[in-house]
Design a protein around this motif. Structure first.
Motif, short mmCIF file in Angstrom:
data_model
loop_
_atom_site.label_atom_id
_atom_site.label_comp_id
_atom_site.label_asym_id
_atom_site.label_seq_id
_atom_site.Cartn_x
_atom_site.Cartn_y
_atom_site.Cartn_z
N ILE A 137 0.84 -1.21 0.00
CA ILE A 137 0.00 0.00 0.00
C ILE A 137 0.87 1.26 0.00
CG2 ILE A 137 -1.66 1.32 1.36
CD1 ILE A 137 -2.84 -1.35 2.29
N VAL A 138 1.95 1.24 0.80
CA VAL A 138 2.86 2.39 0.84
C VAL A 138 3.51 2.60 -0.52
CG1 VAL A 138 5.02 3.23 1.83
CG2 VAL A 138 3.27 2.24 3.32
N PHE A 139 3.94 1.51 -1.16
CA PHE A 139 4.56 1.62 -2.48
C PHE A 139 3.56 2.14 -3.51
CE2 PHE A 139 5.63 -0.35 -6.59
CZ PHE A 139 6.87 0.23 -6.80
N LEU A 140 2.33 1.63 -3.46
CA LEU A 140 1.30 2.09 -4.40
C LEU A 140 0.95 3.56 -4.15
CD1 LEU A 140 -1.07 -1.00 -4.55
CD2 LEU A 140 0.67 -0.29 -6.21
N TYR A 141 0.99 3.97 -2.90
CA TYR A 141 0.76 5.39 -2.60
C TYR A 141 1.82 6.26 -3.27
CZ TYR A 141 0.75 9.77 0.02
OH TYR A 141 0.75 11.10 0.37
N GLY A 142 3.07 5.79 -3.22
CA GLY A 142 4.13 6.54 -3.89
C GLY A 142 3.93 6.58 -5.39
N CYS A 143 3.47 5.46 -5.97
CA CYS A 143 3.20 5.44 -7.42
C CYS A 143 2.05 6.37 -7.79
CB CYS A 143 2.88 4.01 -7.86
SG CYS A 143 4.24 2.85 -7.70
N ALA A 144 1.03 6.43 -6.92
CA ALA A 144 -0.15 7.24 -7.23
C ALA A 144 0.12 8.73 -7.09
CB ALA A 144 -1.31 6.82 -6.32
N THR A 145 1.05 9.11 -6.23
CA THR A 145 1.28 10.54 -5.97
C THR A 145 2.54 11.06 -6.64
OG1 THR A 145 2.46 9.97 -3.92
CG2 THR A 145 0.09 10.41 -3.76
N ASP B 145 10.53 7.60 -1.02
CA ASP B 145 10.76 8.74 -0.13
C ASP B 145 9.54 9.64 -0.15
OD1 ASP B 145 11.76 10.68 1.47
OD2 ASP B 145 13.32 11.38 0.09
N ASN B 146 8.52 9.23 0.61
CA ASN B 146 7.29 10.01 0.70
C ASN B 146 6.78 9.93 2.14
OD1 ASN B 146 5.36 7.59 0.83
ND2 ASN B 146 6.45 7.20 -1.10
N PRO B 147 5.82 10.76 2.49
CA PRO B 147 5.35 10.76 3.88
C PRO B 147 4.85 9.41 4.37
CG PRO B 147 4.54 12.70 2.72
CD PRO B 147 5.19 11.83 1.70
N ALA B 148 4.40 8.53 3.48
CA ALA B 148 3.89 7.23 3.91
C ALA B 148 5.00 6.35 4.48
CB ALA B 148 3.21 6.51 2.75
N THR B 149 6.26 6.57 4.06
CA THR B 149 7.36 5.74 4.58
C THR B 149 7.59 6.00 6.07
OG1 THR B 149 8.95 7.42 3.87
CG2 THR B 149 8.50 5.62 2.35
N VAL B 150 7.31 7.20 6.53
CA VAL B 150 7.43 7.47 7.97
C VAL B 150 6.40 6.66 8.74
CG1 VAL B 150 7.37 9.27 9.74
CG2 VAL B 150 8.27 9.78 7.45
N PHE B 151 5.17 6.66 8.26
CA PHE B 151 4.14 5.82 8.88
C PHE B 151 4.54 4.35 8.85
CE2 PHE B 151 0.77 2.89 7.49
CZ PHE B 151 0.07 2.76 8.68
N PHE B 152 5.12 3.92 7.73
CA PHE B 152 5.50 2.51 7.60
C PHE B 152 6.62 2.16 8.57
CE2 PHE B 152 7.49 -1.07 5.14
CZ PHE B 152 6.45 -1.95 5.35
#
Length: 895
Positions: free
Chosen positions: A295-303, A349-356
Motif C-alpha cells: 500500500i505504501v509503495f502504491l501510494y508513492g506510485c499514485a502521488t 521517499d514520501n510521507p507514507a514511509t514514515v508511517f511505515f
C-alpha cells in the motif's frame, strides 16, 4: 489422503532390525576399517547376544559379521594408528554393553571398507532413561480443555471452517477438546507388562534422544574413531510418520497449508520443532507487513505526478545548471536530466514511509509477543511447562584440557579437588578472538573501501566517454556493478566467517555444548552482521556527507573525489543496494547453497561408490541396508545456519525498511519456499538428527529483540539524514511563501562561481551545453559567492540539522514507548493456558492424595491399624467439575 499399501514382514524389517528380526535398530555407529589383502569379505563366527546378557566382557567380540583371518593366512602389516582406533572402539562399545544396550556389528555391507554397529535399547534401558530425563507420560486421567463460549466460540468455529482447506491432513493437527494428565515417568508407577514384551508407544520417543549413547561420541567422531553416528530414518512403508511428513510438509504442493508442527516435533524433537514453529509464525506475521508495504509503495506510485519537488526537477524551463560531477573530464549538466531518478526516489521517499517505519517497529514488538504466546502454547501441548534444562556434561575437549592442566601440576591433588579452566588459561584464546574479530571487521571495511575506490575510478573513466548515452548511464552502471561486487563478496565472506567463528570458539574450549553453541552464535552473528550491512550503512549514512564543495572538494589519494549522492538523494541508491543484496543472498544461498551444493555432494558420493562397486562385483550384488542408505545422506550440521539466514533477513526487513517498503513482501515469498525447502532437506537430504529437548529458541530470541530495538534507531536516522523528509518539512513551515513545496528544489541548492575552481579542476569543455556558464549549482546549504562569508555553511543548514536531531529523539522515544506498551499490554502467557496449567497442578495434587489413601487401604487387615491409617491419611481435595478421580497410571498413547 492415500494410504500406503501394507508391506510384507521382510520389507518392514530389512535394515531396520537386528538379524533376529525382533530387536529394532535404534542407533548406528559407522567406522572405517581395512580389509584383508584378498580383496573380499570373509565371514567370522557369529555370536548371538542374548537380550538379557548385561555382563558381557569388553574383550568379547560383538555379534554380527566381520573379517576373520583363516588358518594359514599371513598376518597383515601392523598399523598402530588403526589399532588404537580399534581399541578405543572396543572400549566404548564395551561401555555401551555394560550400560545395558545391545550391539551388533555388520562389516559385510555394500559400501567398501565401512563397518556399522547397530545399537538396540532394551525395554528396561528405555524406562531408566525416561525416568532420568523426566519425560512426561500421559496417564489414564483425562480432563476437559477450557472452551470459549458465546460470541468467541462462534468466531472460532467460523475461522476453523474457513481455514480447514489449509490445515494439514494429520491427526495431530486437529483441535483437541480433552487432554490426558501427564506425569514424569517413574518405574515404580509403571503398569504391568505381559512377558515384558509390551513397549509403550510413548516411551519410544526416548529412541529419539539417545542421551545414553551420544555422551562422549563427539570426541570419538572428531578423532576419527567413528566416522558417523546417527539414528535411522523410518522410511519403511510400515512406518507412516515420515510418509505423512513427506506428503503434508516436505512438498512444494502444500505451500499454502499450515505446518504439522506436532508431527515434526514427534519425529525430530522439540528443538527442531520450535525452529519450524518460529519460522511459520514469522512467515505468517510477514503477511500484514507485506500488505502495508505494498500500500505504501502504491501510494508513492499514485502521488508521483503530484510531487512538486520532482516536477520542478523535471521541468526544463527552470534551466538549472549543475556543477560537474568530476574534475576536468566532466562538464556541466542540466538538472532536468536527473528527472527519472527524482521520480523513482518519490516511490520510496514520501510521507507514507514514515508511517511505515512506525508500523514496522510496532510490528516487530507484536511479532515477538505473539511468538512468546505461541511458544507457551507449544510448551503446554508438548508437556514442557515444568521442564528445566539441566547442566550439560562437560565437553570432551574441555575435560582433555583440564586433564592436561592437572598433569602439569607438580604436586598431587586430593580426589575432592577438581581442576577447571580459568580466564588465565583461556587468555591466549581470548586475545586471539579479540584480534581475529577486529582483523575480520577491518577486512570487511577494507573491502567496502575498495569497492568505493572502484565506484569513483569507474565513474571517472566512464565520464570520459564521448557518447551522451554513455555519460547519462554512468551512475546506473557504477551502482549496479558495485552492488553485484558487494553481493559476491558478502556471500563468499559469509562462508569464510562461519568457519573462522567456529575455529575461534573451539580454541576457547567452552565447558558445555550450550556454552559452545552460544559463543559460536554470537561470533558468527557479529561477523555476518558486519559483513552484510556495512555496504548498506555506508550508502545510508556516509555517502555524500564528506564531499566538500566545488573549489574545495575532499580527495582520496589526492586524485579521486569522494562520491556524491544523486540529485534526488541517496535513498534511491540505498533502496537499490538493499534490494539487490537481500534478493541476491536469498536466491543464491537458498538455491545454490541449500539445493545445488548438497545435490552435487550427493552425486559425487554416488560416483565414488559406483566406482568402488565396479571393483567388487560381490559387494555390488548385495542389497543395500537402511543404515547404508542413511550413511550416504548429508550429516546434520545444526540449526545455526538456518536461524542465521532468517535473522539476517529479519534485519533487512526491519533495519532499513524506511528505504524499501517491499522488503517484507520479498521476505514472505522467500520464506514460503524456504519452509518447504528446509522440510524437504530434513526429510530426504539429511541424516536424521538426534532429538534435543528445548522449551524456547534460546539466544536467538535476544538477538531478535536487539535487532528490533536497533531498527527503531536506524530508521529514525534514515528518515532524518538519508531522506529529504525533514528538509521538506523545514521548508514547508519556515521558508515557503505560500505554504506549498514550490521553490523547495531551488532552496536546497547553493550557487558557485566557476571562476573559483582550483587550477586544473575546471571542465575541459565548458561550452558543452552550448553556452558559457558563470554560475553552477550544487546541493548543499552554503552562502552564495556574492556573500561576505561566501561558501560558508548557512543558517539554513543548522536549522535543518536541529530539526533532524529533534526528529530522531522524538521518533526514537515515541516508537520505543509504543513498542514497550505493546510488550506490556500483551501477556506472555495466554489466559487459557495459565488456567489449564493451574488446573493440571490441582488435578496432580488430587491424584497424590487419592493414591496415598488407596495405598493405606491395601495394608494388612488390622482393624485398629487400619482405622489409624485412614484417620492419618489426608483427604483428597475437591476435584474440578466433571474431572472424576482415578489411580495415576501410565498408559500407551491412543490406548
Amino acid at each position: 489422503m492415500r494410504k500406503p499399501n501394507p508391506p510384507s514382514n521382510a520389507d518392514c524389517k530389512y535394515g531396520l532390525y537386528f538379524r533376529d528380526g525382533k530387536r529394532k535398530v535404534d542407533y548406528i555407529l559407522v567406522y572405517h576399517y581395512k580389509k584383508s589383502s584378498a580383496g573380499r569379505t570373509l565371514t567370522r563366527r557369529v555370536h548371538h547376544n542374548d537380550s538379557g546378557a548385561r555382563s558381557a566382557k569388553q574383550d568379547q567380540p560383538l555379534p554380527g559379521k566381520g573379517v576373520q583371518l583363516e588358518m594359514g593366512e599371513s598376518e597383515p602389516h601392523v598399523d598402530y594408528h588403526e589399532d588404537d582406533k580399534r581399541f578405543r572402539r572396543e572400549e566404548y562399545e564395551g561401555n555401551l554393553v555394560e550400560a545395558g544396550l545391545e550391539l551388533e556389528r555388520d562389516e559385510d555391507t555394500k559400501i567398501h571398507g565401512i563397518g556399522f554397529v547397530k545399537i538396540h535399547a532394551p525395554w528396561n534401558v528405555l524406562c531408566r532413561e525416561a525416568e532420568f530425563l523426566k519425560l512426561k507420560m500421559p496417564t489414564k486421567k483425562m480432563y476437559q480443555i477450557n472452551q470459549t463460549h458465546g460470541l468467541l466460540k462462534k468466531i472460532n468455529s467460523v475461522i476453523q471452517k474457513i481455514t480447514e482447506p489449509i490445515q494439514p491432513k494429520v491427526a495431530e493437527h486437529k483441535p483437541q477438546t480433552v487432554k490426558r494428565l501427564s506425569y514424569p515417568f517413574s518405574r515404580e508407577k509403571e503398569i504391568s507388562r505381559k512377558n515384558n514384551k509390551v513397549r509403550l508407544s510413548n516411551l519410544k520417543i526416548i529412541n529419539n534422544y539417545y542421551v545414553f549413547i551420544f555422551q562422549g561420541i563427539t570426541s570419538l567422531l572428531a578423532n576419527g574413531v567413528y566416522s558417523a553416528a546417527y539414528p535411522l530414518h523410518d522410511l519403511s512403508p510400515c512406518f507412516s510418520v515420515l510418509q505423512l511428513l513427506c506428503e503434508e510438509w516436505a512438498s512444494y504442493g502444500v505451500f499454502y497449508k499450515y505446518q504439522p508442527i506436532d508431527l515434526v516435533r514427534k519425529y525430530f524433537g522439540e528443538k527442531i520443532g520450535l525452529y519450524f514453529a518460529w519460522l511459520g509464525v514469522y512467515t505468517q506475521m510477514l503477511i500484514p507487513a507485506s500488505i502495508v508495504g505494498i500500500i505504501v509503495f502504491l501510494y508513492g506510485c499514485a502521488t508521483v505526478d503530484e510531487n512538486i519537488p520532482s516536477m520542478e526537477m523535471c521541468d526544463q524551463r527552470n534551466n538549472i545548471t549543475m556543477c560537474p560531477l568530476c574534475d576536468r573530464t566532466c562538464s556541466y549538466w542540466k538538472m532536468s536530466s536527473a528527472c527519472a531518478t527524482a521520480r523513482a526516489s518519490h516511490l520510496f521517499d514520501n510521507p507514507a514511509t514514515v508511517f511505515f517505519s512506525v508500523f514496522m517497529a510496532l510490528w516487530a514488538a507484536t511479532f515477538m509477543e505473539h511468538w512468546k504466546r505461541k511458544q507457551m502454547r507449544l510448551n503446554y501441548r508438548w508437556d514442557l511447562t515444568g521442564f528445566e534444562e539441566e547442566e550439560d556434561h562437560p565437553r570432551a575437549e574441555y575435560e582433555a584440557k583440564v586433564l592436561e592442566k592437572s598433569l602439569r601440576k607438580e604436586h598431587k591433588h586430593k580426589e575432592t579437588d577438581k581442576e577447571k579452566l580459568t580466564w588465565k588459561d583461556r587468555f591466549p584464546a581470548y586475545l586471539t578472538n579479540f584480534v581475529g574479530i577486529i582483523f575480520m571487521v577491518g577486512l570487511t571495511f577494507a573491502i567496502v573501501f575498495g569497492v568505493i575506490i572502484y565506484r569513483i575510478s569507474t565513474a571517472a573513466a566512464l565520464a570520459i566517454s564521448s557518447t551522451p548515452s554513455g555519460r547519462s548511464s554512468v551512475r546506473v552502471t557504477v551502482t549496479a556493478t558495485a552492488v553485484i561486487i558487494n553481493l559476491v563478496v558478502i556471500i563468499i565472506l559469509d562462508e569464510v566467517y562461519g568457519c573462522i567463528a567456529r575455529w575461534l570458539t573451539q580454541i576457547e574450549v567452552p565447558k558445555t555444548d550450550k556454552n559452545f553453541e552460544e559463543r559460536l552464535i554470537f561470533k558468527a552473528f557479529l561477523l555476518k552482521f558486519v559483513n552484510a550491512y556495512t555496504p548498506i550503512f555506508y550508502v545510508a549514512f556516509f555517502k555524500g556527507r564528506f564531499v566538500g564543495r566545488p573549489g574545495d572538494y575532499v580527495y582520496i589519494f589526492h586524485s579521486f573525489r569522494m562520491e556524491e549522492c544523486a540529485p534526488g538523494g541517496c535513498l534511491m541508491e540505498l533502496c537499490i543496494q538493499l534490494s539487490i543484496i537481500m534478493l541476491g543472498k536469498q536466491l543464491i544461498q537458498n538455491n545454490l547453497f541449500e539445493i545445488g551444493i548438497p545435490k552435487m555432494k550427493k552425486f559425487i558420493r554416488y560416483m565414488k561408490l559406483k566406482r568402488r562397486r565396479s571393483l567388487d562385483h560381490e559387494e555390488h550384488m548385495k542389497k543395500k541396508q537402511r543404515y547404508e542408505v542413511d550413511y550416504n545422506l548429508e550429516p546434520f550440521a545444526g540449526l545455526t545456519p538456518e536461524y542465521m539466514e532468517m535473522i539476517i533477513q529479519f534485519g533487512f526487513v526491519t533495519l532499513f525498511v524506511a528505504s524499501f517498503p517491499l522488503a517484507p513482501l520479498f521476505a514472505l515469498l522467500n520464506n514460503i519456499i524456504e519452509i518447504r525447502l528446509d522440510a524437504k532437506k530434513f526429510v530426504t537430504e539429511l541424516r536424521r538428527p538426534v532429538a534435543v529437548r528445548a522449551k524456547d529458541i534460546g539466544i536467538w530470541y535476544n538477538i531478535l529483540r536487539g535487532i528490533g530495538k536497533l531498527a527503531v534507531i536506524i530508521n529514525a536516522f534514515v528518515i532524518s539524514f538519508t531522506s529529504d523528509f525533514i528538509p521538506r518539512l523545514v521548508y514547508l513551515y519556515m521558508y515557503s511563501e505560500n505554504g506549498t513545496m514550490h521553490g523547495f528544489v531551488n532552496h536546497t541548492l547553493s550557487s558557485f562561481n566557476v571562476s573559483d575552481f582550483q587550477a586544473g579542476t575546471a571542465p575541459n569543455d565548458p561550452m558543452d551545453l552550448g553556452y558559457e556558464v558563470q554560475i553552477c549549482r550544487y546541493k548543499d546549504y552554503r552562502e552564495p559567492p556574492w556573500s561576505e562569508n561566501k561558501y560558508d555553511i548557512s543558517k539554513d543548514f543548522w536549522a535543518v540539522l536541529a530539526a533532524r536531531l529533534a526528529f530522531v529523539i522524538v521518533f526514537q522515544n515515541l516508537v520505543m514507548f509504543m513498542s514497550d506498551f505493546v510488550d506490556w499490554i500483551i501477556p506472555d502467557i495466554p489466559k487459557d493456558i495459565s488456567q489449564q496449567i493451574h488446573k493440571e497442578k490441582v488435578l496432580m495434587v488430587e491424584f497424590f492424595f487419592t493414591n496415598e489413601q488407596l495405598m493405606w487401604m491395601k495394608l494388612p487387615q488390622c482393624p485398629r491399624l487400619h482405622q489409624l491409617c485412614l484417620s492419618s491419611a489426608p483427604a483428597a481435595p475437591r476435584s474440578w467439575p466433571g474431572s472424576g478421580s482415578t489411580i495415576l497410571e501410565i498408559i500407551p498413547a491412543g490406548r
